[in-house]
Scaffold this active site. Structure first.
Site: not given
Ligand SMILES: Cc1cc2nc3c(=O)[nH]c(=O)nc-3n(C[C@H](O)[C@H](O)[C@H](O)COP(=O)(O)OP(=O)(O)OC[C@H]3O[C@@H](n4cnc5c(N)ncnc54)[C@H](O)[C@@H]3O)c2cc1C
Length: 284
Positions: A159, A207, A277
């Protein structure tokens, strides 16, 4: 580019939590991203790159800067490579690659992330991580300059990626996949398992805690008897103890308090200190 001043972070959070945004813009190209980043610089304001908002705990006070919603969305398939915009749905990428008989990203199916967010967090599931099939990433720094990083330069671990220490935006990424006729079957099994084990019908940010080495945070919380524990509108999920769900108009404060309470009780009962996390995005 148009900057809205009437938007709230809750609209862009899978948790539906988060207050007003000072300046908000949707970004569809690298040129627009540069415009957004330079606008923030001109105004002497911080900027925040938003993916799908599925891992962020925003503040009810909001964000007193520029929020750039990454919608750079494209997919170019040149087997065995795929080049994708950072705003592309990571779940779509997982399903689509499996449908094409390519293995390596089946685990992405059902993770409600953008590709940029998945790389930033090195998202993972089912024993796989985003970095494994990644080849390179195109990144824009805070001056609007583009840099291409190879995977080896990006310091990936559980992560974690180097992007967590850089200021800027992931624009696109290239993955290398491998042909595997059973990929689609595997991907469908992953989705099936996810549906049974995660509270997908409720609002959450996935998580909350990292798995301590050799242990499962969810199991420690469950064994500490904390499933169903509530503070305000926030509740420890009955389905997966490492999820907190927004049951009834939870505030960011409710969630912070619940996180603290879970940490204290797990520490008392198991001697293990859980570490978050999720990304906590404070009001600035
Ligand atoms: C139902 C559910 C299930 C999930 N299952 C998992 C799983 O199985 N495994 C897992 O690892 N995670 C899981 N997650 C958590 C989440 O989906 C991940 O951490 C995912 O990687 C976040 O992506 P996001 O685009 O939503 O990022 P955001 O939440 O929008 O941003 C997260 C961080 O990334 C940065 N960021 C986003 N895009 C960019 C970019 N283009 N450039 C620079 N920085 C950026 C943001 O500034 C922020 O700091 C789950 C979440 C939910 C709600």
């Amino acid at each position: 580019m148009f900057f809205a001043t009437d938007r709230k972070l809750s609209e862009f959070s899978t948790f539906s939590i988060g207050g007003p945004i000072r300046y908000f813009a949707e970004v569809k190209t690298a040129v627009e991203m540069k415009e957004g980043i330079l606008f923030a610089k001109e105004q002497s304001l911080p900027f925040f790159i938003l993916g799908k908002g599925s891992n962020c705990l925003f503040s009810d006070r909001g964000f007193n800067g520029v929020v750039l919603l990454n919608r750079i969305d494209f997919c170019e398939w040149r087997e065995p490579y795929v080049t994708v915009g950072a705003g592309t749905s990571f779940s779509y990428l997982g399903v689509q690659s499996a449908k094409l008989g390519l293995t390596g990203l089946e685990f992405a199916a059902g993770i409600p992330a953008s590709v940029g967010g998945a790389i930033f967090m090195n998202a993972g599931a089912n024993g796989k991580e985003t970095c494994e099939t990644l080849v390179s990433v195109t990144f824009m720094n805070e001056d609007g300059k583009i840099h291409e990083y190879t995977k080896e330069e990006l310091d990936f671990s559980y992560r974690h990626s180097r992007f967590q220490t850089l200021i800027g935006a992931i624009i696109s990424a290239r993955f290398r996949l491998t042909c595997e006729p059973t990929a689609r079957k595997k991907q469908l099994e992953i989705i099936d398992y996810r549906m049974k084990t995660q509270p997908l019908k409720q609002k959450s940010i996935g998580c909350i805690f990292r798995n301590p080495s050799g242990a499962s945070a969810g199991r420690l919380i469950q064994e500490s008897g904390l499933k169903g524990l509530r503070i305000g509108g926030a509740k420890v999920s009955e389905i997966h103890a490492n999820f907190i769900v927004n049951e009834k108009l939870a505030t960011s404060d409710d969630v912070h308090q619940l996180i603290k309470e879970v940490q204290e009780q797990v520490l008392q009962k198991t001697g293990i200190q859980l570490q978050p996390e999720i990304r906590v995005i404070p009001y600035v």
